[in-house]
Enzyme design. Structure first.
Site, PDB file in Angstrom:
ATOM      1  N   ASP A 140      24.472 -10.196 -16.928  1.00  0.00           N
ATOM      2  CA  ASP A 140      24.339  -9.121 -15.808  1.00  0.00           C
ATOM      3  C   ASP A 140      24.671  -9.750 -14.317  1.00  0.00           C
ATOM      4  O   ASP A 140      24.067 -10.938 -13.914  1.00  0.00           O
ATOM      5  CB  ASP A 140      22.944  -8.614 -15.520  1.00  0.00           C
ATOM      6  CG  ASP A 140      22.773  -7.455 -16.722  1.00  0.00           C
ATOM      7  OD1 ASP A 140      23.768  -7.088 -17.476  1.00  0.00           O
ATOM      8  OD2 ASP A 140      21.304  -7.134 -16.975  1.00  0.00           O
ATOM      9  N   LYS A 173       3.914   1.705  -1.357  1.00  0.00           N
ATOM     10  CA  LYS A 173       4.319   1.986  -2.390  1.00  0.00           C
ATOM     11  C   LYS A 173       3.623   2.625  -3.587  1.00  0.00           C
ATOM     12  O   LYS A 173       3.832   3.646  -4.096  1.00  0.00           O
ATOM     13  CB  LYS A 173       4.979   0.493  -3.109  1.00  0.00           C
ATOM     14  CG  LYS A 173       5.188   0.631  -4.470  1.00  0.00           C
ATOM     15  CD  LYS A 173       5.318  -0.994  -5.343  1.00  0.00           C
ATOM     16  CE  LYS A 173       5.299  -0.896  -6.599  1.00  0.00           C
ATOM     17  NZ  LYS A 173       6.477  -0.101  -7.342  1.00  0.00           N
ATOM     18  N   ARG A 198      10.664   0.925  -4.700  1.00  0.00           N
ATOM     19  CA  ARG A 198      10.872  -0.326  -5.764  1.00  0.00           C
ATOM     20  C   ARG A 198      11.046  -1.427  -4.834  1.00  0.00           C
ATOM     21  O   ARG A 198      11.620  -1.689  -3.733  1.00  0.00           O
ATOM     22  CB  ARG A 198      12.435  -0.159  -6.278  1.00  0.00           C
ATOM     23  CG  ARG A 198      12.984  -1.261  -6.787  1.00  0.00           C
ATOM     24  CD  ARG A 198      12.120  -1.771  -8.065  1.00  0.00           C
ATOM     25  NE  ARG A 198      13.028  -2.770  -8.960  1.00  0.00           N
ATOM     26  CZ  ARG A 198      12.570  -3.577  -9.755  1.00  0.00           C
ATOM     27  NH1 ARG A 198      11.309  -3.627 -10.033  1.00  0.00           N
ATOM     28  NH2 ARG A 198      13.217  -4.434 -10.205  1.00  0.00           N
ATOM     29  N   GLU A 237       0.913  -1.123   0.057  1.00  0.00           N
ATOM     30  CA  GLU A 237      -0.295  -0.162   0.088  1.00  0.00           C
ATOM     31  C   GLU A 237       0.883   1.167   0.059  1.00  0.00           C
ATOM     32  O   GLU A 237       0.478   2.321  -0.820  1.00  0.00           O
ATOM     33  CB  GLU A 237      -1.163  -0.043   0.934  1.00  0.00           C
ATOM     34  CG  GLU A 237      -1.770  -1.241   1.323  1.00  0.00           C
ATOM     35  CD  GLU A 237      -1.309  -2.358   2.276  1.00  0.00           C
ATOM     36  OE1 GLU A 237      -2.028  -2.815   2.942  1.00  0.00           O
ATOM     37  OE2 GLU A 237      -0.026  -2.689   2.295  1.00  0.00           O
ATOM     38  N   HIS A 265      17.422   5.809 -12.218  1.00  0.00           N
ATOM     39  CA  HIS A 265      16.239   5.913 -10.936  1.00  0.00           C
ATOM     40  C   HIS A 265      15.887   7.659 -10.420  1.00  0.00           C
ATOM     41  O   HIS A 265      15.165   7.463  -9.750  1.00  0.00           O
ATOM     42  CB  HIS A 265      17.133   5.329  -9.810  1.00  0.00           C
ATOM     43  CG  HIS A 265      17.334   3.922 -10.195  1.00  0.00           C
ATOM     44  ND1 HIS A 265      18.780   3.437 -10.741  1.00  0.00           N
ATOM     45  CD2 HIS A 265      16.885   2.677  -9.787  1.00  0.00           C
ATOM     46  CE1 HIS A 265      18.681   2.263 -10.897  1.00  0.00           C
ATOM     47  NE2 HIS A 265      17.776   1.850 -10.194  1.00  0.00           N
ATOM     48  N   CYS A 312      25.636  -3.007 -10.465  1.00  0.00           N
ATOM     49  CA  CYS A 312      25.052  -1.645 -10.062  1.00  0.00           C
ATOM     50  C   CYS A 312      25.012  -1.366  -8.537  1.00  0.00           C
ATOM     51  O   CYS A 312      24.969  -2.528  -7.814  1.00  0.00           O
ATOM     52  CB  CYS A 312      23.662  -1.367 -10.633  1.00  0.00           C
ATOM     53  SG  CYS A 312      22.469  -2.758 -10.267  1.00  0.00           S
TER      54      CYS A 312
END
Length: 755
Positions: A598, A18, A514, A16, A694, A643
């Protein structure tokens, strides 16, 4: 027996927080509506913990974005560029987290890094020489009183001054020692405020104590707390640690007047031995024995025995989670696709509260006999469908030659330059393109059986064709197919491999809004059939430009899943590596000449102590990656991507992965990795990210050119690639196109200068 929880997931049972926060970003809900939702989430969690008879219930563990950022704001550590925007406090907070571009100005977000050895990311707060650390916020106090009004006495938690000072980014000449007195004064004010509110217990989280510490570190730690604890009065203070043991600081911690000390008995290799040397009878030991990072059921018999062994030494024990439950999903309730036979092996955050109560009653002699017997039975039998003899035999047959690609890098580099004839500063993207609403709807409809396989494939092929043309129009040099078939870079592959299980709602916060839904590695892993070949070959058929095949590496798949506990993670990773190797060779066989594997999470499970880096991790993690690509032809170019971690201290190990091209996230950290690349004579071709994906802001051509100019001071022009810092799935199409157009233009302008 008393129990304690270090922290709890804050996104809500159904994410919720997010969804409402993202609506706030878009102006669809007010700040008041967002605050009301947050208040409701906190209320439900406090009352649930009270219901499960947790004695030390945390408050101030809630955050709209990140607890480290919360702590920085609480103590006035806010760079001027954000203050100058003159936004509301909450909007300023989000500007620090996400960046801001609008009427008030244009600023980048703070850097973001992995939180110790987890997949959670924290915001790296910055402090300048003129900044003054002081208590200016009231969030912890408001939330404490909020809980108290509900009849819940909480244990307010905050990141401690030592960890704060060690993780801040110092932008000028001053270092952590220069802010010692300010930190002491600010935290004393914090403690005094809680004393005045009548708080019974407060906790300082000092995760940094589990790292390698020098004499100067211990002196700083001691000086901080000698001052801070002098004002604690009748309020009792817990020093909480997690993610490892505190072997370097154990004696220093015990010498200070803490009333309780929290130690990790699961990840702390030396914790038992440290406590065996002695633990003061006038302190409570908060024993982290309920795993806060994995989802398997607690072995009650073992845990009860561990507590009894501690009590036999005269130690007063509080049973605790090993770390915050932030790192596990919210609850098993609603996981209807998993069988009861499977679910009985798992425990998410809510279930871990129930486990704490079971253990509390077992240790107090109040539990029904069947509670322990049912738990014993769970561990007495093997999990169904978890073993694959052929996989084990294949792993056993691996030889040293399987970890080596020939010819050597320098020879391959020459062959690949001739093969691809790419221009100077070749441009590409990291892999994914925006996952728009129609893309998500197509995938959902197919999973629900509302679309046929043919319809699903046709939609994705149409999207691929659309974005191949977009990339050609943008004039990118190396293309990608966009990953429209993928929900997540790990879950997608796990669904196509044997040995994985998947949940419906088991989301875990990665950063901010995220969330990820990690797969569960249930058993031995093998590839059942080709996983990406169809998509990559279709995309390649649409263009004459090179098309990258896109895969996720074995270490990242392991690190971003909930791993098994019945075999080593090294063995599990090796199984995954063989599966990805099969896919790599299939892509090459079908005409894909550039393949990206990756390893975004390579750094994540790196031990926190340098002495363990190679023996416990890199000695098997790096070979696992090499196993993936060692069978490729020399003309095939192998890329990887990493990353949001600190890579500078393992650059040599990364170079030893023997990839042909590596792209790094570097934009948020001001390209700090460049010095390390040069110092270590990094041979691999490299693409440090030129802009932060981002953040919603679009970088200008000039901004990207400036980043490239900085790169060229440390990287040979023949080895520099130009790319964003990560995949673009979370971005909107409009900003993606604008950003990539500027990226290509910057590369072309630079190319003209050098050619």
């Amino acid at each position: 027996m008393q129990t304690s929880v270090i922290g709890f997931p804050r996104v809500g049972a159904l994410r919720e927080l997010k969804f409402t926060t993202e609506k706030f970003f878009k102006g669809l809900v007010s700040e008041q509506e967002l605050q009301e939702l947050a208040k409701d989430i906190r209320k439900k969690q406090w009352l649930k913990m009270q219901q499960e008879e947790v004695d030390f219930i945390p408050s101030n563990d809630f955050s709209f974005y990140d607890n480290f950022l919360d702590t920085a704001v609480l103590f006035n550590i806010i760079p001027d560029r954000y203050r100058e925007l003159s936004l509301s406090p909450l909007e300023q907070y989000f500007a620090m987290a996400r960046g801001y571009k609008g009427e008030a100005g244009d600023v980048k977000a703070l850097a973001m890094k992995k939180w110790f050895n987890t997949n959670y990311h924290y915001m790296v707060a910055e402090i300048s020489d003129k900044d003054v650390i002081s208590l200016v916020g009231d969030k912890p106090f408001q939330e404490y009183e909020e809980a108290k009004a509900l009849g819940v006495e909480t244990k307010p938690v905050v990141i401690g001054p030592f960890t704060l000072l060690k993780l801040l980014r110092y932008t000028e000449k001053k270092t952590e020692k220069d802010f010692l007195e300010q930190a002491v004064s600010a935290y004393k004010a914090y403690v005094e405020r809680f004393v005045s509110l009548g708080a019974k217990w407060i906790a300082f989280d000092e995760a940094y104590l589990v790292r390698d510490l020098e004499k100067e570190d211990l002196e700083l730690f001691t000086a901080l707390y000698q001052g801070i604890l002098s004002v604690k009065g009748s309020t009792k203070v817990i020093l909480q640690t997690y993610f490892g043991d505190i072997r370097d600081a154990y004696e220093s911690v015990l010498a200070l007047p803490f009333d309780g000390v929290g130690l990790d008995f699961l990840e702390g290799k030396e914790t038992k031995a440290l406590v065996a040397k002695g633990f003061p009878k006038d302190k409570l030991l908060f024993a982290g024995l309920v795993n806060g990072k994995n989802i398997w059921r607690n072995h009650y018999e073992k845990t009860v025995q561990e507590v009894k062994d501690l009590e036999a030494k005269g130690i007063s024990v509080v049973l605790s989670t090993s770390c915050s439950l932030l790192h596990v999903p919210y609850t098993l309730v609603g996981e209807n696709k998993l069988s009861e036979e499977v679910k009985r092996h798992f425990s998410f955050a809510i279930e871990k509260l129930e486990e704490l109560l079971d253990l509390k009653e077992l240790l107090s002699g109040k539990a029904k006999p069947e509670v322990l017997e049912a738990n014993k039975a769970l561990f007495a039998t093997a999990r169904p469908n978890s073993e694959d003899k052929a996989v084990k035999e294949r792993c056993a047959a691996i030889t040293d030659a399987d970890y080596t690609r020939l010819p050597v890098f320098e020879e391959r580099e020459k062959l690949q330059k001739e093969e691809f004839k790419l221009p100077l500063f070749p441009t590409t993207t990291i892999g994914s393109f925006p996952q728009s609403a129609d893309v998500r709807a197509n995938r959902t409809a197919f999973k629900k059986g509302e679309k046929t396989k043919e319809e699903y494939i046709a939609f994705n092929q149409k999207k691929i064709a659309e974005w191949v043309k977009i990339q050609e129009d943008l004039d990118l040099d190396v293309l990608v197919h966009g990953e429209f078939e993928r929900n997540d870079m790990v879950e997608y592959f796990g669904e196509l491999l044997s040995g994985f299980l998947f949940t419906e709602k088991a989301w875990v916060q990665s950063y901010g809004t995220r969330c990820v839904k990690p797969p569960i590695i249930w058993g031995d892993v093998r590839r059942l059939s080709a996983m990406t070949v169809e998509w990559s070959t279709y995309a390649q058929s649409l263009t004459k430009r090179p098309m990258k095949g896109m895969l996720t590496g074995p270490v990242t798949i392991l690190n971003w899943s909930f791993p098994r506990e019945d075999i080593s993670i090294a063995e599990s990773t090796k199984q995954i590596a063989l599966a990805i190797r099969d896919e790599v060779l299939d892509l090459e066989k079908n005409g894909i000449k550039i393949i990206q594997v990756d390893e975004a999470a390579l750094r994540e499970k790196l031990p926190l102590r340098k002495s363990d880096w190679y023996s416990e991790y890199l000695d098997w993690a790096i070979p696992s990656f090499r196993l993936v690509h060692s069978g490729l032809k020399p003309e095939t170019q192998l890329h990887t991507h990493m990353c949001y971690s600190e890579f500078t201290d393992i650059i040599k190990a990364i170079d030893n992965m023997d990839a042909d091209v590596i792209s790094f996230e570097a934009s948020r950290s001001d390209l700090q990795i460049l010095d390390s690349l040069r110092e270590n004579h990094f041979r691999t071709e490299v693409g440090p990210g030129v802009y932060d994906i981002h953040s919603p802001r679009v970088p200008s051509v000039q901004e990207i050119r400036e980043a490239l100019a900085k790169m060229l001071k440390k990287i040979e022009k023949e080895k520099l690639w130009v790319n964003p810092d990560c995949g673009l799935k979370t971005r909107a199409s409009e900003e993606t196109l604008a950003s990539l157009a500027n990226l290509v233009q910057a590369a072309k302008e630079l190319r003209n200068e050098y050619c």
